[in-house]
Design a protein around this motif. Structure first.
Motif, short mmCIF file in Angstrom:
data_model
loop_
_atom_site.label_atom_id
_atom_site.label_comp_id
_atom_site.label_asym_id
_atom_site.label_seq_id
_atom_site.Cartn_x
_atom_site.Cartn_y
_atom_site.Cartn_z
N ALA A 179 0.83 -1.20 0.00
CA ALA A 179 0.00 0.00 0.00
C ALA A 179 0.86 1.25 0.00
N LEU A 180 1.96 1.23 0.75
CA LEU A 180 2.86 2.38 0.78
C LEU A 180 3.42 2.66 -0.62
N ALA A 181 3.87 1.60 -1.30
CA ALA A 181 4.39 1.77 -2.66
C ALA A 181 3.31 2.29 -3.61
N ALA A 182 2.11 1.76 -3.47
CA ALA A 182 1.00 2.17 -4.35
C ALA A 182 0.62 3.63 -4.13
N VAL A 183 0.59 4.07 -2.89
CA VAL A 183 0.24 5.47 -2.60
C VAL A 183 1.31 6.41 -3.15
N LEU A 184 2.57 6.02 -3.00
CA LEU A 184 3.65 6.87 -3.54
C LEU A 184 3.52 7.00 -5.05
N ARG A 185 3.26 5.88 -5.73
CA ARG A 185 3.13 5.96 -7.19
C ARG A 185 1.89 6.77 -7.58
N SER A 211 -9.19 -21.36 22.60
CA SER A 211 -7.86 -21.56 23.20
C SER A 211 -7.29 -20.27 23.77
N GLY A 212 -7.93 -19.13 23.46
CA GLY A 212 -7.41 -17.83 23.87
C GLY A 212 -6.64 -17.15 22.77
N SER A 213 -6.29 -17.90 21.71
CA SER A 213 -5.62 -17.31 20.57
C SER A 213 -6.62 -16.52 19.72
N LYS A 214 -6.10 -15.75 18.79
CA LYS A 214 -6.95 -15.00 17.88
C LYS A 214 -6.68 -15.44 16.45
N LEU A 215 -7.76 -15.48 15.68
CA LEU A 215 -7.67 -15.82 14.27
C LEU A 215 -7.99 -14.57 13.46
N ARG A 216 -7.09 -14.22 12.56
CA ARG A 216 -7.29 -13.05 11.70
C ARG A 216 -7.72 -13.54 10.33
N VAL A 217 -8.89 -13.06 9.85
CA VAL A 217 -9.47 -13.51 8.58
C VAL A 217 -9.70 -12.30 7.67
N ALA A 218 -9.28 -12.43 6.41
CA ALA A 218 -9.47 -11.36 5.43
C ALA A 218 -10.95 -11.21 5.09
N THR A 219 -11.47 -10.02 5.21
CA THR A 219 -12.89 -9.78 4.94
C THR A 219 -13.11 -8.77 3.82
N GLY A 220 -12.03 -8.28 3.21
CA GLY A 220 -12.19 -7.33 2.10
C GLY A 220 -10.84 -6.85 1.62
N GLU A 221 -10.87 -5.98 0.61
CA GLU A 221 -9.67 -5.42 0.01
C GLU A 221 -9.45 -3.99 0.49
N VAL A 222 -8.20 -3.60 0.60
CA VAL A 222 -7.86 -2.20 0.83
C VAL A 222 -8.00 -1.48 -0.50
N ARG A 223 -8.66 -0.32 -0.49
CA ARG A 223 -8.98 0.38 -1.74
C ARG A 223 -8.53 1.83 -1.70
N PHE A 224 -8.41 2.40 -2.91
CA PHE A 224 -8.18 3.83 -3.02
C PHE A 224 -9.51 4.55 -2.81
N ASP A 225 -9.47 5.87 -2.75
CA ASP A 225 -10.69 6.63 -2.50
C ASP A 225 -11.69 6.53 -3.64
N ASP A 226 -11.24 6.08 -4.84
CA ASP A 226 -12.17 5.92 -5.96
C ASP A 226 -12.77 4.51 -6.02
N GLY A 227 -12.46 3.68 -5.03
CA GLY A 227 -13.02 2.33 -4.97
C GLY A 227 -12.16 1.26 -5.61
N GLN A 228 -11.09 1.63 -6.29
CA GLN A 228 -10.21 0.65 -6.93
C GLN A 228 -9.36 -0.06 -5.90
N ALA A 229 -9.26 -1.40 -6.02
CA ALA A 229 -8.43 -2.18 -5.11
C ALA A 229 -6.97 -1.76 -5.28
N VAL A 230 -6.24 -1.67 -4.18
CA VAL A 230 -4.86 -1.18 -4.22
C VAL A 230 -3.93 -2.14 -4.97
N ALA A 231 -4.02 -3.41 -4.64
CA ALA A 231 -3.10 -4.38 -5.28
C ALA A 231 -3.75 -5.75 -5.31
N GLU A 232 -4.92 -5.82 -5.94
CA GLU A 232 -5.69 -7.07 -5.95
C GLU A 232 -4.91 -8.22 -6.57
N ASN A 233 -4.17 -7.93 -7.61
CA ASN A 233 -3.35 -8.95 -8.28
C ASN A 233 -1.86 -8.69 -8.11
#
Length: 321
Positions: A179-185, A211-233
């Motif tokens: 995301a940092l690279a994408a924002v700079l470009r 067990s007390g552990s936490k599971l992190r699950v992807a629920t969506g894509e990080v996007r630019f303000d115009d709705g485009q996915a930052v780095a979907e592929n």
């Protein structure tokens, strides 16, 4: 049971939509667990969990405790007298300040002709930190990333790092580093050099396990303000440089290292730099002649060498105007 809990968490997000398949998995799991002789149950569950998480390709992971000594940046140096190099390892809270400190360490040594920001092998989940880090180079008041319901903005500031910049990436540049690279470009700060990034700019939700552990699950894509996915592929570089993964790690550890059997890379003079920059030729195709500099100071890292060549070409063109 840990495996059942993880399956239940996935089911809530469409990972186990088919009851027959889920039932078959649980049935096979239970039959093996109950009847296989000599089975180490703890090891069996650990292996089952590891296999399940591996199958998600990073879209689900068990949360590990953060290393309090985790470094954000771990290298800053000068190449060829006037070209600064700053390596980022983790995009987390505090990175913006770390970049400032790293840049200040470089700047007293003389006015920089260009800066190389190395995000190869960098990772991170803090997208707010990515935007704050980008704000060290971007003078723009706007939303840069949308993460869930959060709109992450850069602000107008007169205290930005200026001058020619290249951003180095590879297939293990992931998450907030992508995301940092994408924002700079997107804000026209430098060119991205290297190979396609990992395509892991995800929005994650965390779930408490029994067990007390936490599971992190992807629920969506990080996007630019115009709705485009930052780095979907994955983020495609502006200038692609192909390097074998095993060689790249060697170069990453030592830019002057020469893998066995590799020929010396021809260093371009000013006329060649201008020509190759205009024609977009590949300087890495030129091998054989060793430049009139000590061979132990020649940069063999192809991505870093390309960045240096580009910055030198920009300097040459600027000086010729």
């Amino acid at each position: 049971m840990a495996v059942t809990v993880i399956l239940a968490a996935f089911a809530g997000f469409g990972w186990a939509k088919s009851p027959p398949e889920t039932t078959q998995f649980e049935e096979i799991y239970q039959v093996i667990r109950a009847n296989l002789t000599g089975l180490d149950l703890d090891q069996f569950e650990k292996e089952a969990i590891r296999g399940l998480l591996r199958r998600t390709d990073g879209s689900a992971e068990l949360v590990r405790k953060k290393n309090p000594e985790m470094s954000l940046t771990d290298a800053s140096r000068i190449f060829d007298e006037t070209y600064g190099y700053l390596r980022v390892r983790n995009v987390e809270a505090g990175l913006a300040a770390a970049i400032r400190v790293g840049f200040a360490d470089l700047h007293p040594k003389g006015e920089l002709t260009g800066l190389m920001l190395d995000l190869r092998f960098a990772t991170g989940r803090d997208y707010a930190a990515a935007v704050l880090a980008a704000n060290q180079f971007v003078n723009n008041d706007r939303t840069q990333l949308v993460v869930g319901e959060r709109h992450l903005r850069t602000a107008q500031t007169s205290n930005i790092i200026t001058g020619p910049i290249t951003v180095l990436v590879n297939g293990e540049t992931s998450g907030a580093a992508e995301a940092l690279a994408a924002v700079l470009r997107r804000n026209e700060v430098g060119l991205i050099i290297g190979s396609t990034t990992a395509a892991k700019t995800k929005v994650f939700s965390e779930f408490e396990l029994s067990s007390g552990s936490k599971l992190r699950v992807a629920t969506g894509e990080v996007r630019f303000d115009d709705g485009q996915a930052v780095a979907e592929n994955g983020l495609e570089p502006d200038i692609a440089v192909r390097v074998k993964p095993d060689e790249e790690r060697i170069f990453f550890g030592d830019a002057y290292a020469t893998p066995k059997g590799r020929k010396s890379r021809h260093r371009l003079n000013e006329a060649e730099l201008v020509r190759d920059l205009k024609l977009r030729l590949n300087p890495d195709a030129k091998v054989g002649k060793i430049a009139d500099v000590p061979s132990d100071r020649e940069v063999f890292d192809p991505v870093l060498a390309r960045a240096l060549d580009l910055l030198k070409g920009l300097k040459t063109i600027g000086a010729g105007r």
